[in-house]
Design a protein around this motif. Structure first.
Motif, PDB file in Angstrom:
ATOM      1  N   UNK A  41       0.866  -1.173   0.000  1.00 49.16           N
ATOM      2  CA  UNK A  41       0.000   0.000   0.000  1.00 49.16           C
ATOM      3  C   UNK A  41       0.904   1.225   0.000  1.00 49.16           C
ATOM      4  N   UNK A  42       0.962   1.896  -1.139  1.00 48.13           N
ATOM      5  CA  UNK A  42       1.861   3.062  -1.288  1.00 48.13           C
ATOM      6  C   UNK A  42       1.514   4.137  -0.252  1.00 48.13           C
ATOM      7  N   UNK A  43       0.221   4.452  -0.165  1.00 49.96           N
ATOM      8  CA  UNK A  43      -0.260   5.322   0.915  1.00 49.96           C
ATOM      9  C   UNK A  43      -1.153   4.435   1.771  1.00 49.96           C
ATOM     10  N   UNK A  44      -0.560   3.805   2.779  1.00 48.58           N
ATOM     11  CA  UNK A  44      -1.287   2.780   3.526  1.00 48.58           C
ATOM     12  C   UNK A  44      -1.669   3.222   4.925  1.00 48.58           C
ATOM     13  N   UNK A  45      -2.555   2.439   5.523  1.00 46.70           N
ATOM     14  CA  UNK A  45      -2.949   2.671   6.915  1.00 46.70           C
ATOM     15  C   UNK A  45      -2.924   1.323   7.637  1.00 46.70           C
ATOM     16  N   UNK A  46      -2.248   1.328   8.769  1.00 48.98           N
ATOM     17  CA  UNK A  46      -2.217   0.129   9.622  1.00 48.98           C
ATOM     18  C   UNK A  46      -2.983   0.488  10.884  1.00 48.98           C
ATOM     19  N   UNK A  47      -4.115  -0.183  11.071  1.00 43.16           N
ATOM     20  CA  UNK A  47      -4.943   0.127  12.243  1.00 43.16           C
ATOM     21  C   UNK A  47      -4.695  -0.938  13.313  1.00 43.16           C
ATOM     22  N   UNK A  48      -4.395  -0.448  14.512  1.00 48.31           N
ATOM     23  CA  UNK A  48      -4.006  -1.330  15.618  1.00 48.31           C
ATOM     24  C   UNK A  48      -4.968  -1.120  16.770  1.00 48.31           C
ATOM     25  N   UNK A  49      -5.431  -2.220  17.332  1.00 48.26           N
ATOM     26  CA  UNK A  49      -6.306  -2.097  18.504  1.00 48.26           C
ATOM     27  C   UNK A  49      -5.781  -2.994  19.623  1.00 48.26           C
ATOM     28  N   UNK A  50      -5.548  -2.393  20.769  1.00 45.69           N
ATOM     29  CA  UNK A  50      -5.038  -3.133  21.937  1.00 45.69           C
ATOM     30  C   UNK A  50      -3.847  -4.014  21.581  1.00 45.69           C
ATOM     31  N   UNK A  51      -2.962  -3.483  20.759  1.00 46.40           N
ATOM     32  CA  UNK A  51      -1.725  -4.205  20.455  1.00 46.40           C
ATOM     33  C   UNK A  51      -1.827  -5.195  19.312  1.00 46.40           C
ATOM     34  N   UNK A  52      -3.022  -5.372  18.753  1.00 42.15           N
ATOM     35  CA  UNK A  52      -3.184  -6.306  17.631  1.00 42.15           C
ATOM     36  C   UNK A  52      -3.578  -5.554  16.365  1.00 42.15           C
ATOM     37  N   UNK A  53      -3.279  -6.168  15.228  1.00 38.32           N
ATOM     38  CA  UNK A  53      -3.668  -5.563  13.951  1.00 38.32           C
ATOM     39  C   UNK A  53      -5.174  -5.711  13.774  1.00 38.32           C
ATOM     40  N   UNK A  54      -5.811  -4.569  13.485  1.00 42.44           N
ATOM     41  CA  UNK A  54      -7.246  -4.628  13.157  1.00 42.44           C
ATOM     42  C   UNK A  54      -7.378  -4.759  11.645  1.00 42.44           C
ATOM     43  N   UNK A  55      -6.562  -3.978  10.924  1.00 42.37           N
ATOM     44  CA  UNK A  55      -6.648  -3.972   9.470  1.00 42.37           C
ATOM     45  C   UNK A  55      -5.440  -3.242   8.900  1.00 42.37           C
ATOM     46  N   UNK A  56      -5.018  -3.657   7.703  1.00 45.84           N
ATOM     47  CA  UNK A  56      -4.034  -2.875   6.938  1.00 45.84           C
ATOM     48  C   UNK A  56      -4.595  -2.715   5.536  1.00 45.84           C
ATOM     49  N   UNK A  57      -4.443  -1.531   4.984  1.00 43.44           N
ATOM     50  CA  UNK A  57      -4.976  -1.331   3.638  1.00 43.44           C
ATOM     51  C   UNK A  57      -4.636   0.046   3.117  1.00 43.44           C
ATOM     52  N   UNK A  58      -5.303   0.419   1.996  1.00 42.95           N
ATOM     53  CA  UNK A  58      -5.071   1.733   1.406  1.00 42.95           C
ATOM     54  C   UNK A  58      -5.686   2.808   2.315  1.00 42.95           C
ATOM     55  N   UNK A  59      -4.942   3.868   2.535  1.00 42.84           N
ATOM     56  CA  UNK A  59      -5.420   4.935   3.427  1.00 42.84           C
ATOM     57  C   UNK A  59      -6.750   5.509   2.916  1.00 42.84           C
ATOM     58  N   UNK A  60      -6.861   5.722   1.599  1.00 45.20           N
ATOM     59  CA  UNK A  60      -8.098   6.365   1.129  1.00 45.20           C
ATOM     60  C   UNK A  60      -9.321   5.489   1.358  1.00 45.20           C
ATOM     61  N   UNK A  61      -9.140   4.179   1.439  1.00 49.93           N
ATOM     62  CA  UNK A  61     -10.275   3.289   1.703  1.00 49.93           C
ATOM     63  C   UNK A  61     -10.583   3.216   3.200  1.00 49.93           C
ATOM     64  N   UNK A  62      -9.540   3.265   4.016  1.00 48.66           N
ATOM     65  CA  UNK A  62      -9.736   3.023   5.458  1.00 48.66           C
ATOM     66  C   UNK A  62     -10.005   4.298   6.261  1.00 48.66           C
ATOM     67  N   UNK A  63      -9.467   5.434   5.788  1.00 49.63           N
ATOM     68  CA  UNK A  63      -9.611   6.668   6.585  1.00 49.63           C
ATOM     69  C   UNK A  63     -11.070   7.058   6.826  1.00 49.63           C
ATOM     70  N   UNK A  64     -11.952   6.958   5.804  1.00 44.97           N
ATOM     71  CA  UNK A  64     -13.338   7.393   6.039  1.00 44.97           C
ATOM     72  C   UNK A  64     -14.045   6.595   7.121  1.00 44.97           C
ATOM     73  N   UNK A  65     -13.659   5.338   7.326  1.00 42.59           N
ATOM     74  CA  UNK A  65     -14.367   4.536   8.331  1.00 42.59           C
ATOM     75  C   UNK A  65     -13.702   4.586   9.712  1.00 42.59           C
ATOM     76  N   UNK A  66     -12.635   5.384   9.817  1.00 43.61           N
ATOM     77  CA  UNK A  66     -11.918   5.454  11.085  1.00 43.61           C
ATOM     78  C   UNK A  66     -12.618   6.430  12.042  1.00 43.61           C
ATOM     79  N   UNK A  67     -12.976   6.004  13.246  1.00 46.64           N
ATOM     80  CA  UNK A  67     -13.610   6.945  14.185  1.00 46.64           C
ATOM     81  C   UNK A  67     -12.714   8.171  14.413  1.00 46.64           C
ATOM     82  N   UNK A  68     -13.351   9.311  14.676  1.00 45.87           N
ATOM     83  CA  UNK A  68     -12.594  10.576  14.730  1.00 45.87           C
ATOM     84  C   UNK A  68     -11.574  10.649  15.853  1.00 45.87           C
ATOM     85  N   UNK A  69     -11.837   9.912  16.932  1.00 43.67           N
ATOM     86  CA  UNK A  69     -10.934  10.031  18.084  1.00 43.67           C
ATOM     87  C   UNK A  69      -9.690   9.149  17.950  1.00 43.67           C
ATOM     88  N   UNK A  70      -9.567   8.410  16.856  1.00 52.17           N
ATOM     89  CA  UNK A  70      -8.382   7.547  16.702  1.00 52.17           C
ATOM     90  C   UNK A  70      -7.178   8.393  16.310  1.00 52.17           C
TER      91      UNK A  70
END
Ligand code: GUN
Ligand code: ZN
Length: 436
Positions: free
Chosen positions: A28-57
């Protein structure tokens, strides 16, 4: 707690092979790695994942860097940290001249603790987040490395060495005592947090058949404990095993006979192996640690990765410090490329990454929890930075594809290019680099 890391992201889904299959990696050239409590929740393209990310993250940005899974060192000796780069000998003389005297110093528990802490810091400064580690014969050497790893919440497997013959008197245990100490260490450490125990006979030359028998029995009692030893590293060593065990078809057959070849058994080196050995190792689930800097430095030989993989043997890279000359898995991967090149084989950059991450996790039977960024895995990762040195900055800037950039980094980078190391989503402070 949820966090997100924005950067280029690369990880392996399987072995890219000599042909560098692109389906074996995700980039993922512009990627996002989402981590929750020390574990991977998801990795993917930032433009796909950013809209679904809660604002307080909280989003931590690493523009222009590359996030890859934490490196996994399949074979290393922490007590040999202070004899890395010792001149002039091949294996058996090197052990007598350098390794054994260094290990004798570990009779002092304070020294063991000091070296263990320094070792773990060096690992992390190099982006290594998991290792399979030899201690010395002293049980407190295992305590020291487990305590140091536990303080950093590292996933780490280690064991006290079993060694009851053919070595200096002060480094000898005995068959019964060595097993009793190993059992007590298993009960104390195995499965505690992220730690695991490895029954660790040094090699077939330094254990009596009585000790190897007892080690195999202990392994049978604890099927989820690891076994960690050396195999077929040096021709003099192999000849000596043939002389001691004439009734066995090979060095590997000796370990097999004593119940030491099974799943979770990891053999360092595996340089002088027959096809029959390879198929036996594969069918029983044994794994190989490919230690190129050590094999070159000690003049041991050339690891035949294509033959090992064709036989379906799990393989990962190991530094084998102090026989090896670097704790950096990047340096180690670069030497692996050269070892294969000498044998007219290829080692594409993505396959080198595989051997330092997912392949190594498979070799250690840890691929259900580490090795890549699939959801649910533990979030151990490294931030690589081409700007860590002026030469890597220039060379990577001149590269066009991701493969070219990764190959240049593997060939040229060192700990200056490790911008940060994260263990379960938490940044480790050693290896702190300026400019971040
Ligand atoms: N074989 C037995 N012991 C050792 C060791 O400490 N280092 C290496 N490279 N090989 C070994
Ligand atoms: Zn070794």
């Amino acid at each position: 707690m949820r966090q997100a890391f924005r950067s280029s992201i690369l990880h392996c889904l399987s072995d890219p092979g000599e042909e560098a299959r692109s389906s074996a990696v995700e980039y993922f050239e512009d990627g996002l790695l989402i981590v929750e409590d020390g574990d991977v929740l998801k990795a993917g393209h930032a433009d796909a994942l950013l809209p679904e990310l809660p604002e307080d993250v909280r989003i931590i940005e690493y523009p222009g860097r590359l996030i890859v899974p934490g490196f996994i060192d399949c074979h290393v000796h922490f007590p040999q940290l202070d004899i890395i780069a010792s001149y002039g000998e091949q294996l058996l003389d090197w052990l007598n001249r350098y390794a054994y005297p260094a290990e004798a110093r570990f009779a002092d528990p304070d020294y063991a603790r000091e070296v263990a802490t320094a070792f773990v810091d060096e690992m992390l400064a190099n982006g290594t987040t998991t290792a399979l580690v030899f201690g010395t014969v002293h049980p407190h050497s295992a305590d020291a490395i487990f305590e140091a790893a536990s303080a950093r919440d590292l996933r780490l497997i280690a064991g006290k060495v079993l060694m009851d013959c053919n070595c200096p008197e002060e480094l000898r245990d005995d068959a019964a005592g060595g097993i009793a100490d190993s059992r007590a260490l298993i009960e104390k450490w195995h499965g505690k947090g992220r730690l695991g125990y490895a029954i660790t006979p040094r090699f077939a030359l330094t254990s009596t058949s009585e000790q190897l028998t007892a080690a195999g029995q202990l392994a049978a009692e604890y099927p989820d404990v690891w076994i960690h030893t050396h195999l077929a590293e040096n021709t003099e060593e192999v000849d000596e095993i043939a002389r001691l065990y004439p009734e066995h078809s090979s060095y590997l057959d000796v370990y097999d006979h004593f119940g030491l070849l099974r799943e979770r058994a990891v053999f360092a080196h595996c340089l002088h192996m027959s096809e029959a050995d390879r198929s036996s190792m594969a069918s029983k689930g044994g794994a190989a640690a490919f230690c190129p800097t050590s094999n070159l430095f000690l003049g041991s030989g050339l690891f035949d990765l294509p033959a090992m993989r064709a036989a379906n043997i799990r393989c990962g890279l190991g530094t084998d410090v102090g026989g090896g000359t670097s704790l950096s898995m990047l340096r180690t991967a670069s030497e692996a490329y050269k070892v294969l090149h000498l044998q007219e084989h290829a080692l594409p950059a993505t396959r080198a990454l595989y051997l330092a991450t997912l392949g190594a996790a498979e070799a250690l039977y840890l691929d259900d929890c580490i090795g890549n960024f699939l959801p649910g895995k533990e979030a151990d990762f490294v931030v690589l930075d081409a700007a860590g040195s002026s030469l890597t900055a220039r060379r990577v800037a001149a590269a066009e594809t991701m493969d070219e950039k990764l190959f240049a980094l593997i060939t040229l980078a060192d700990d200056r290019n490790i911008a940060a190391t994260y263990v379960r989503g938490k940044r480790q402070l050693c290896g702190e680099k300026s400019g971040l």
